[in-house]
Write a protein that holds these residues in place. Structure first.
Motif, PDB file in Angstrom:
ATOM      1  N   ILE A   1       0.331  -1.061  -0.010  1.00  0.00           N
ATOM      2  CA  ILE A   1       0.007  -0.014  -0.013  1.00  0.00           C
ATOM      3  C   ILE A   1       0.993   1.070   0.458  1.00  0.00           C
ATOM      4  N   TRP A   2       2.093   0.988   0.648  1.00  0.00           N
ATOM      5  CA  TRP A   2       2.606   2.550   1.048  1.00  0.00           C
ATOM      6  C   TRP A   2       3.637   2.419  -0.774  1.00  0.00           C
ATOM      7  N   ALA A   3       4.304   1.726  -0.613  1.00  0.00           N
ATOM      8  CA  ALA A   3       4.716   1.684  -1.916  1.00  0.00           C
ATOM      9  C   ALA A   3       4.393   2.219  -3.495  1.00  0.00           C
ATOM     10  N   ASP A   4       4.690   3.398  -4.228  1.00  0.00           N
ATOM     11  CA  ASP A   4       3.837   3.602  -5.236  1.00  0.00           C
ATOM     12  C   ASP A   4       4.970   2.949  -6.531  1.00  0.00           C
ATOM     13  N   LYS A   5       6.183   2.596  -6.689  1.00  0.00           N
ATOM     14  CA  LYS A   5       6.851   2.440  -7.907  1.00  0.00           C
ATOM     15  C   LYS A   5       7.134   1.219  -7.105  1.00  0.00           C
ATOM     16  N   PHE A   6       7.949   0.142  -7.922  1.00  0.00           N
ATOM     17  CA  PHE A   6       8.593  -0.866  -7.368  1.00  0.00           C
ATOM     18  C   PHE A   6      10.432  -0.778  -6.739  1.00  0.00           C
ATOM     19  N   ASP A   7      10.620   0.868  -7.455  1.00  0.00           N
ATOM     20  CA  ASP A   7      11.578   0.406  -6.451  1.00  0.00           C
ATOM     21  C   ASP A   7      11.902   0.679  -5.122  1.00  0.00           C
ATOM     22  N   GLN A   8      10.784   1.735  -4.663  1.00  0.00           N
ATOM     23  CA  GLN A   8      11.044   2.188  -3.379  1.00  0.00           C
ATOM     24  C   GLN A   8      10.056  -0.114  -2.298  1.00  0.00           C
ATOM     25  N   MET A   9       9.454   0.027  -3.404  1.00  0.00           N
ATOM     26  CA  MET A   9       9.631  -2.315  -2.908  1.00  0.00           C
ATOM     27  C   MET A   9      10.635  -2.383  -3.016  1.00  0.00           C
ATOM     28  N   ALA A  10      11.660  -2.335  -3.733  1.00  0.00           N
ATOM     29  CA  ALA A  10      12.816  -3.192  -3.700  1.00  0.00           C
ATOM     30  C   ALA A  10      13.922  -2.243  -2.086  1.00  0.00           C
ATOM     31  N   ALA A  11      13.567  -1.397  -2.093  1.00  0.00           N
ATOM     32  CA  ALA A  11      14.406  -0.531  -0.922  1.00  0.00           C
ATOM     33  C   ALA A  11      13.047  -1.408   0.442  1.00  0.00           C
ATOM     34  N   PHE A  12      12.653  -1.553   0.351  1.00  0.00           N
ATOM     35  CA  PHE A  12      11.899  -2.191   1.272  1.00  0.00           C
ATOM     36  C   PHE A  12      12.516  -3.673   1.897  1.00  0.00           C
ATOM     37  N   GLN A  13      12.884  -4.688   0.745  1.00  0.00           N
ATOM     38  CA  GLN A  13      13.076  -6.138   0.303  1.00  0.00           C
ATOM     39  C   GLN A  13      14.294  -5.729   0.823  1.00  0.00           C
TER      40      GLN A  13
END
Lengths: 299, 257
Positions: free
Chosen positions: B163-175
């Protein structure tokens, strides 16, 4: 009878932007209604509020008598929305998507004959087992309409359904939507093709900067707008004395706006006195586009 | 006969769709993590098996439960987070948002599918591992409890990230900057008793440590701390994270404007 849609004093703010400024609108069951307006007028915001994708800053909206916030389950059961963008789930084929969509609304295998009917009516039968990713733009558009109908909603909202769609597909879509309307579905349409709204819709709301500036039946709007257009093909340039009437110029053809038909005499006299030869001439009835430009432009 | 009532069919359909979504790409979502875990196992057990014993058991037996649980957690997180970010970026999230499914039902459907994916991957690694190694199973219910609770916790965390991430790279950072360090520094490859006191204390702030240790206790009957403490920490973390997730869903944070 309960209105299909009732919107009361709806305001929507996005930060400092006041996107909708106290909209009031009632759409009766069985209507074919057009919501028109330039980009940024607030049409999609209003649709998203009805669909529950946005929350109103203040005011009330209901679908078939159900408040979209307090009674969101019933309201969403009653509403099908065809989004403007060509969105799809790349993991599934058309039939799977439709079954899932119906399932989200609590419908199971008993709904399959209806899904088959929608697939057939929208010309998707030979693509039913094709992955959504592999469909052409036109087919994706049909699938989106089918998805909005999967749970048999009485009210259908179509947000620019024919944007980027070829003429043949547009005809197929409109035949199907007209059939749904004849069968009792309430249809709400936003479109940039004003001739579509003129042909299909019995009532029109025109929006501008978050407000409804015109709300009337299509027939009334056309009747109350007596103006006509005069298309001219001239041997030389349009005389300066007629430039105030010029609506547009394209490929050497001039379109002049007439407030009444007797102005034709004046135009011809001016052309004669300027020694301009008339190669071709056509008097055209005002259409919804003229009404739109006149009313929305003026207000 | 309909086993699912009409009112439950919405969330049930969403759950089924989420299952089918990862199963359609099972080579990537199940086979690949099983393969990765087995490569870790092959390399570390080959290098350390004859040199290291932990809690009185050989290194390979110590390592396998940790590797299984790490994969369970990572895949539970990946399931909900990747589904949500993809749906948001592609725009097809609206197909769910337009429906009468409530925020609680939405949460449960995504959570359940994350648990299933975590368990499927974990079971896959276990089944391949026991071909080569005789692995004890001292407390099966503890194994199941930690696997379900751990994947639920990471499934909820994945919903938050999605929900928080707007882009795939934000998600990759999370991961890469949260999930990977927390899982690698949780005692998968070592006992925290082998660390200096400061890092032992730091490790105990990591909720992954409790999930790994409790899960391993279920297999071996030994661990760094009591499984009751681990279960309490994991349960409390799940409860807290679920409240945050439900709050985000209820307010429509980044989903409904």
């Amino acid at each position: 009878m309960t209105p299909a849609i009732k919107i009361e004093q709806i305001h929507k703010h996005f930060g400092t932007l006041h996107a909708l400024k106290g909209i009031d609108l009632t759409i009766e069951q069985g209507e074919f209604f057009a919501l028109l307006g330039p980009n940024g007028a607030g049409k999609s915001t209003l649709i998203n509020l009805l669909a529950g994708l946005l929350r109103p800053s203040s005011g009330k909206l209901s679908v078939m008598g159900f408040d979209v916030v307090q009674q969101y389950r019933q309201a969403r059961h009653a509403l099908g929305v065809v989004p403007q963008e060509l969105v799809f789930d790349p993991f599934f084929n058309v039939r799977e998507m439709l079954r899932f969509q119906a399932g989200y609304f609590g419908r199971g295998t008993e709904n399959d004959p209806w899904i088959d009917e929608v697939i057939e009516a929208l010309g998707l039968a030979d693509k039913a087992t094709t992955n959504m990713r592999r469909l052409s733009g036109g087919m994706k558009r049909r699938a989106l309409i089918a998805q909005a109908l999967a749970h048999k909603p009485p009210v259908l909202v179509l947000d620019e359904p024919t944007a980027g769609v070829d003429v043949e597909l547009r005809q197929i879509l409109w035949e199907f939507i007209k059939r749904l309307n004849r069968e009792g579905h309430t249809i709400i349409l936003t479109t940039h093709y004003l001739e579509e709204a003129e042909t299909l819709c019995s009532r029109v709301a025109m929006m501008k900067q978050g407000e409804i500036v015109v709300l009337d039946s299509t027939a009334n709007l056309l009747n109350h707008f007596p103006g006509k257009n005069l298309r001219l093909k001239l041997g030389s340039a349009l005389p300066q004395s007629l430039s105030a009437m010029l609506r547009n110029e394209e490929n050497g053809e001039y379109m002049l706006a007439l407030s009444e038909v007797t102005q034709v005499e004046y135009v011809l006299a001016e052309l004669r006195s300027a020694n301009v030869v008339v190669e071709d001439m056509q008097l055209i009835e005002a259409d919804l586009e003229d009404v739109f430009v006149e009313l929305v432009g003026r207000k | 006969m309909n086993l699912i009532s009409n009112s439950m069919r919405g969330p049930w359909t969403l759950f089924k769709k989420e299952l089918l979504r990862f199963w359609r790409v099972s080579f990537q979502t199940v086979a690949a993590p099983v393969m990765t875990a087995l490569l870790y196992l092959l390399v570390f057990s080959h290098v350390l098996e004859s040199r290291v014993q932990v809690h009185g058991v050989n290194y390979t037996s110590f390592l396998i439960p940790g590797l299984i649980m790490m994969s369970v957690l990572q895949n539970a997180f990946a399931n909900s987070s990747s589904s949500l970010i993809q749906s948001k970026v592609m725009g097809n999230i609206i197909f769910v948002l337009l429906t009468p499914i409530s925020y609680l039902e939405f949460f449960l459907a995504f959570l359940a599918s994350s648990i299933v994916r975590g368990l499927v991957v974990g079971l896959g690694i276990y089944l391949v591992a026991i071909i080569f190694i005789d692995l004890p199973m001292v407390h099966p219910w503890l194994i199941l409890a930690f696997a379900v609770l751990g994947s639920a916790l990471l499934g909820a965390f994945g919903i938050i990230a999605g929900i928080w991430a707007d882009k795939f790279d934000q998600m990759a950072a999370f991961q890469n900057f949260i999930i990977m360090p927390l899982s690698f520094l949780s005692g998968v490859f070592y006992s925290i008793h082998s660390l200096p006191p400061f890092w032992q204390a730091v490790s105990q702030l990591n909720p992954f440590f409790y999930m790994i240790d409790g899960f391993r206790y279920g297999f071996l009957g030994v661990g760094d701390i009591s499984p009751a403490i681990s279960l309490s920490v994991v349960g409390a973390s799940f409860f807290g994270l679920s409240l945050i997730t439900l709050r985000m869903l209820k307010t429509g944070y980044k989903l409904r404007g």
